[in-house]
Scaffold this motif. Structure first.
Motif, PDB file in Angstrom:
ATOM      1  N   UNK A   1      37.364 -62.104  31.506  1.00  0.00           N
ATOM      2  CA  UNK A   1      38.122 -62.785  30.453  1.00  0.00           C
ATOM      3  C   UNK A   1      39.179 -61.913  29.811  1.00  0.00           C
ATOM      4  N   UNK A   2      39.323 -60.709  30.329  1.00  0.00           N
ATOM      5  CA  UNK A   2      40.287 -59.801  29.702  1.00  0.00           C
ATOM      6  C   UNK A   2      41.703 -60.338  29.925  1.00  0.00           C
TER       7      UNK A   2
ATOM      8  N   UNK B   1      28.599 -56.031  28.120  1.00  0.00           N
ATOM      9  CA  UNK B   1      28.544 -56.502  29.497  1.00  0.00           C
ATOM     10  C   UNK B   1      29.942 -56.313  30.089  1.00  0.00           C
ATOM     11  N   UNK B   2      30.189 -55.092  30.544  1.00  0.00           N
ATOM     12  CA  UNK B   2      31.522 -54.688  31.005  1.00  0.00           C
ATOM     13  C   UNK B   2      32.026 -55.600  32.125  1.00  0.00           C
ATOM     14  N   UNK B   3      31.121 -55.920  33.080  1.00  0.00           N
ATOM     15  CA  UNK B   3      31.541 -56.648  34.278  1.00  0.00           C
ATOM     16  C   UNK B   3      32.081 -58.040  33.919  1.00  0.00           C
ATOM     17  N   UNK B   4      31.316 -58.791  33.149  1.00  0.00           N
ATOM     18  CA  UNK B   4      31.753 -60.151  32.813  1.00  0.00           C
ATOM     19  C   UNK B   4      32.878 -60.142  31.785  1.00  0.00           C
TER      20      UNK B   4
END
Ligand code: FMN
Length: 206
Positions: A200-201, A193-196
């Protein structure tokens, strides 16, 4: 349900942690003793310790008689080890190495696996594993009944089939995850889930 850690035995704590903190990768660790005999053993209490410098760690329990495992004895003496990652294809071979062979007896012939020379350390790599990390000992932390071995990775060996040019395609690696006791999990069911994930990155200091 709450359990206070002060009320549990070591065995109960082991069962809890083993069944909570999973799946875990399995480090198949190669070492040599002072006479050059190759030792192989799997350790699933294992993870990344640092990315700069790259470091990995695993936790070895003391034996019931209080003595260190052969892997730890060898690492203390030679300051070197190799982590071979465990895939579905070699899991059975790896499990054969976990039997309690006497010090000085190599597990290698019992596993049916083969070795390749390392570049920077004396312990060899396991040919059938697609990823090897040559490590130099950084520290051994004495933690109660366990010893945490921290090693700095000197060389990453990556099979061309799994290396993308900057990282490893973990879905093709077919790494096995250790669940509790004798249970394992296949890691082929990958989703993202790249977007979410970007929320948190963290900005990391490198
Ligand atoms: C899948 C698997 C994972 C294991 N993980 C650990 C571990 O994280 N820590 C540990 O002390 N022993 C672990 N063991 C047990 C060791 O592999 C076993 O004690 C081995 O005989 C140690 O070998 P050595 O004395 O040659 O170092 C594991 C065994 C298996 C089969």
């Amino acid at each position: 349900m709450q359990i206070f850690a002060k009320d549990v035995t070591q065995k109960e704590a082991h069962l809890l942690l083993d069944s909570i903190v999973c799946p875990r990768p399995i480090f198949f660790v190669s070492t040599v003793n002072k006479d050059g005999v190759i030792n192989l053993a799997p350790f699933s209490m294992s993870t990344i310790a640092s990315t700069k410098p790259p470091m990995v760690c695993f936790s070895a329990a003391l034996r019931a008689n209080g003595k260190e495992k052969d892997t730890v004895v060898n690492i203390r003496e030679t300051k070197e080890f190799v982590v071979n990652m465990v895939t579905e294809e070699i899991l059975d071979n790896v499990l054969r190495a976990a039997a309690d062979y006497a010090p000085g007896i190599s597990e290698l012939p019992y596993t049916g696996l083969n070795t390749l020379a390392s570049l920077k350390v004396v312990p060899p790599r396991v040919s059938e594993s697609p990823v090897h990390m040559e490590c130099r000992l950084r520290q051994i932390l004495e933690l109660g009944l366990h010893q945490l071995i921290i090693g700095e990775v000197l060389v990453f060996h990556l099979d061309n089939d799994v290396y993308s040019g900057h990282d490893v395609d973990s879905s093709r690696l077919k790494i096995v995850g250790r669940m509790r006791g004798s249970s394992f999990v296949r890691t082929g069911d990958v989703f993202s889930n790249e977007e979410l994930w970007r929320l948190g990155e963290e900005e990391e200091k490198v």
